[in-house]
Design an enzyme around this catalytic site. Structure first.
Site, PDB file in Angstrom:
ATOM      1  N   ASP A 311       0.819  -1.217   0.000  1.00  0.00           N
ATOM      2  CA  ASP A 311       0.000   0.000   0.000  1.00  0.00           C
ATOM      3  C   ASP A 311       0.855   1.272   0.000  1.00  0.00           C
ATOM      4  O   ASP A 311       0.331   2.374  -0.204  1.00  0.00           O
ATOM      5  CB  ASP A 311      -0.939   0.004   1.210  1.00  0.00           C
ATOM      6  CG  ASP A 311      -2.014  -1.076   1.090  1.00  0.00           C
ATOM      7  OD1 ASP A 311      -2.285  -1.532  -0.036  1.00  0.00           O
ATOM      8  OD2 ASP A 311      -2.582  -1.469   2.125  1.00  0.00           O
ATOM      9  N   ARG A 342      -3.212   1.179  -9.629  1.00  0.00           N
ATOM     10  CA  ARG A 342      -2.273   2.109  -8.990  1.00  0.00           C
ATOM     11  C   ARG A 342      -0.970   2.285  -9.764  1.00  0.00           C
ATOM     12  O   ARG A 342      -0.217   3.207  -9.461  1.00  0.00           O
ATOM     13  CB  ARG A 342      -1.975   1.681  -7.540  1.00  0.00           C
ATOM     14  CG  ARG A 342      -3.090   2.058  -6.597  1.00  0.00           C
ATOM     15  CD  ARG A 342      -2.720   1.902  -5.133  1.00  0.00           C
ATOM     16  NE  ARG A 342      -3.861   2.280  -4.311  1.00  0.00           N
ATOM     17  CZ  ARG A 342      -4.158   1.741  -3.140  1.00  0.00           C
ATOM     18  NH1 ARG A 342      -3.399   0.784  -2.628  1.00  0.00           N
ATOM     19  NH2 ARG A 342      -5.209   2.157  -2.468  1.00  0.00           N
ATOM     20  N   ARG A 385      -5.218   6.392  -1.354  1.00  0.00           N
ATOM     21  CA  ARG A 385      -3.746   6.406  -1.244  1.00  0.00           C
ATOM     22  C   ARG A 385      -3.105   7.224  -2.361  1.00  0.00           C
ATOM     23  O   ARG A 385      -2.062   7.834  -2.167  1.00  0.00           O
ATOM     24  CB  ARG A 385      -3.195   4.987  -1.194  1.00  0.00           C
ATOM     25  CG  ARG A 385      -3.719   4.219   0.020  1.00  0.00           C
ATOM     26  CD  ARG A 385      -2.844   3.091   0.476  1.00  0.00           C
ATOM     27  NE  ARG A 385      -3.615   2.192   1.306  1.00  0.00           N
ATOM     28  CZ  ARG A 385      -3.882   2.375   2.604  1.00  0.00           C
ATOM     29  NH1 ARG A 385      -3.414   3.417   3.250  1.00  0.00           N
ATOM     30  NH2 ARG A 385      -4.608   1.498   3.277  1.00  0.00           N
TER      31      ARG A 385
HETATM   32  C1  S3P Z   1      -5.333  -5.775   3.334  1.00  0.00           C
HETATM   33  C2  S3P Z   1      -4.509  -6.505   2.514  1.00  0.00           C
HETATM   34  C3  S3P Z   1      -3.865  -5.958   1.326  1.00  0.00           C
HETATM   35  C4  S3P Z   1      -3.872  -4.431   1.335  1.00  0.00           C
HETATM   36  C5  S3P Z   1      -5.199  -3.865   1.731  1.00  0.00           C
HETATM   37  C6  S3P Z   1      -5.618  -4.349   3.114  1.00  0.00           C
HETATM   38  C7  S3P Z   1      -5.940  -6.443   4.518  1.00  0.00           C
HETATM   39  O1  S3P Z   1      -4.589  -6.389   0.190  1.00  0.00           O
HETATM   40  O2  S3P Z   1      -3.491  -3.933   0.071  1.00  0.00           O
HETATM   41  O3  S3P Z   1      -5.139  -2.443   1.755  1.00  0.00           O
HETATM   42  O4  S3P Z   1      -6.446  -5.745   5.411  1.00  0.00           O
HETATM   43  O5  S3P Z   1      -5.907  -7.674   4.557  1.00  0.00           O
HETATM   44  P1  S3P Z   1      -4.305  -7.798  -0.544  1.00  0.00           P
HETATM   45  O6  S3P Z   1      -4.586  -8.891   0.387  1.00  0.00           O
HETATM   46  O7  S3P Z   1      -5.250  -7.793  -1.707  1.00  0.00           O
HETATM   47  O8  S3P Z   1      -2.871  -7.731  -0.966  1.00  0.00           O
END
Ligand code: S3P
Length: 425
Positions: A311, A342, A385
Site C-alpha cells: 500500500d 495504482r 492512497r
Molecule cells: C489488506 C490486505 C492488502 C492491502 C489492503 C488491506 C488487509 O490487500 O493492500 O489495503 O487488510 O488484509 P491484498 O490482500 O489484496 O494484498
C-alpha cells in the site's frame, strides 16, 4: 466534491499520533461479531471502509455502541441469527473478501455488494478456494455482487498463487467454522493480523513459515486495542524524508514486521529514521518513529518485501523522485487491482506534475533527483492512497497543485489533512 490545493512548504516539524490501523480495525469488528459475547474495541478507525464493516456487523445482528469517537462496544450475542442478508461493503475490498470467508460456511444466504470501484475488483482469488471447500457462490463474472449460499464446508490445503492477506484471511475465516484442519500457504508472507488476532481470541491456529493451519474454534470475547496505521504513517514518513529541514515524530505506529517494508526501504535509501519506545498491544508490535530529512539514494524494490509495503508503493514513488539515482519497483503487478490501477494512475498523474517515471507491467522505474513542476490539476481516481501520495508531491512541487476530489482520503484517513497542517511551520 472537495478539491485541494497543496503548496510547497519550507519544513515540517512536530509530533503526530497516527490514527487507528484500517486492517486491524476491520478484523476487530469482524472477529468480535463471531464471539457470541461483548467486546470493547479501543481506537477503532474512523475511516469509511471500517465504518462499512461496522454497518455489516450491525446488519448481521450485532449491537454497536460508540462509547466515544473511537471506542466502541460490540454485542454479538444475537449475531448471525437470520437466514438472509444484503450487505453493503462500500469501497472496501477487505470487507467483501473477509466476510465471504465468514459467511460461506454458515446456513444462510448473503448478498455482498459494493461501490463502482469494488464492483470492478477481482473476486476469483477468493471464490476459487472457497469453491474448493464446497462453497456455493453466485457472482458477476467473478466480480461483485456475490451471492453466498452458505453451507457446511470441507477443509483444504490451499497453495495460494498470491501473497495476499485478504485471500489468506478469507480461507482462514472459512476454516475457523469448518471441521478438520484447513491450511493456506502463500509465496511470501503477507500481513498476518488475522493470525495474530485469532490467536489472541483463543482460536486453534498455528503458523509455520509461509503456511497457516486452522481448526474449527470458538472465539473468546476479549477486548481489543488497535494501534496506529503504518500505512497512514507512511505519508508522514515520506513527507519527513523529502521536505527539507523537517523532523517529525509519529506516535503509536503499528510495527508488525509484515507491514514495515516502508521502514526497511527508507533505511536502505539512507533516510534518518529511528524507532523509539517499542511495546506490544494485543499481539501487535507498536512504537514511535522519528524521521528527519536527509539525502536519499535510489534502490531496487522487489520480491519478498512487496507484500510488506504494497500500500506504500505510490508514496514511495514520490520519495524516489528526490533520491540520487534510479528506483526500480518490480513484482508489484497486484497494484493494478487496488482501489484504482495504482501503476497506471500513479504514472499518469506524476507525469502531469513533470515527473519522469516509466510504467512497467509489474511496477515502475523512476529517475532520481527530479524537480516536480506542479502548477496543474491532478486526479486521484477515487483512490485514497493516490490522493495522499499526490499531496506529499505537492509539498515539494515548484508550483501548487490541485488534487481533485480529495475527499476520497476519508476512506482510510479522515484526519490526514488536519495532522499534516499541524506540522507546517
Ligand atoms: C489488506 C490486505 C492488502 C492491502 C489492503 C488491506 C488487509 O490487500 O493492500 O489495503 O487488510 O488484509 P491484498 O490482500 O489484496 O494484498
Amino acid at each position: 466534491m472537495s478539491d485541494k490545493i497543496v503548496s510547497k512548504v519550507p519544513a515540517l516539524n512536530g509530533t503526530v499520533t497516527i490514527p487507528s490501523d484500517k486492517s486491524i480495525s476491520h478484523r476487530s469488528a469482524m472477529f468480535a461479531s463471531l464471539t457470541k459475547g461483548i467486546v470493547e474495541v479501543e481506537n477503532f478507525s474512523t475511516g469509511a471502509d471500517c465504518l462499512s464493516t461496522l454497518n455489516i456487523i450491525k446488519n448481521l445482528g450485532c449491537k454497536v455502541e460508540f462509547l466515544n469517537n473511537q471506542n466502541i462496544r460490540i454485542d454479538a450475542r444475537n449475531a448471525y441469527k437470520n437466514l438472509n442478508y444484503n450487505l453493503d461493503c462500500g469501497n472496501s475490498g477487505t470487507s467483501m473478501r473477509l466476510f465471504s470467508g465468514i459467511l460461506a460456511p454458515r446456513e444462510l444466504e448473503a448478498r455482498l455488494y459494493g461501490d463502482e470501484s469494488l464492483s470492478q475488483r477481482p473476486m476469483k482469488r477468493i471464490i476459487t478456494p472457497l469453491e474448493l471447500m464446497g462453497a456455493k457462490i453466485k457472482h458477476n463474472h467473478y466480480k461483485a455482487p456475490l451471492l453466498i449460499q452458505g453451507r457446511e464446508l470441507f477443509p483444504i490445503d490451499y497453495k495460494s498463487p498470491l501473497a495476499s492477506a485478504q485471500v489468506k484471511s478469507c480461507i482462514l475465516l472459512a476454516g475457523l467454522n469448518t471441521y478438520g484442519e484447513t491450511r493456506v500457504s502463500e509465496p511470501y508472507v503477507s500481513r498476518d493480523h488475522t493470525e495474530k488476532m485469532l490467536k489472541y481470541l483463543g482460536a486453534d491456529i498455528e503458523v509455520s513459515g509461509n503456511t497457516v493451519k486452522i481448526r474449527k474454534s470458538e472465539l473468546e470475547p476479549k477486548n481489543i486495542s488497535v494501534c496506529g496505521d503504518i500505512s497512514s504513517a507512511a505519508f508522514f514518513l515520506a513527507a519527513g524524508a523529502v521536505v527539507p529541514n523537517s523532523e517529525i515524530i509519529l506516535k503509536n505506529v503499528g510495527l508488525n514486521p509484515t507491514r514495515t517494508g516502508i521502514i526497511d526501504v527508507l533505511k536502505q535509501m539512507g533516510a534518518n529514521i529511528e524507532i523509539l519506545d517499542k511495546t506490544e498491544i494485543c499481539n501487535e508490535e507498536v512504537g514511535d518513529i522519528k524521521i528527519s530529512s536527509s539525502s536519499l539514494n535510489g534502490i531496487a524494490i522487489e520480491g519478498e518485501i512487496i507484500p510488506r509495503l504494497i500500500d506504500e508503493l505510490p508514496v514511495i514513488a514520490v520519495i524516489a523522485t528526490q533520491a540520487q539515482g534510479k528506483t526500480i519497483v518490480k513484482d508489484a503487478g497486484d497494484l493494478r487491482n487496488k482501489e484504482s490501477d495504482r501503476i497506471k494512475c500513479l504514472v499518469a498523474e506524476l507525469q502531469k506534475l513533470g515527473v519522469v517515471i516509466e510504467e512497467t507491467q509489474d511496477g515502475f522505474v523512476i529517475e532520481g533527483k527530479q524537480t516536480i513542476n506542479g502548477g496543474v490539476e491532478v486526479e486521484c481516481y477515487h483512490d485514497h492512497r493516490l490522493a495522499m501520495s499526490l499531496y506529499v508531491a505537492g509539498l515539494i512541487s515548484q508550483e501548487p497543485i490541485k488534487i481533485k476530489e480529495f475527499q476520497w482520503v476519508d476512506i482510510s484517513f479522515p484526519e490526514f489533512e488536519k495532522l499534516m497542517e499541524s506540522l507546517k511551520v
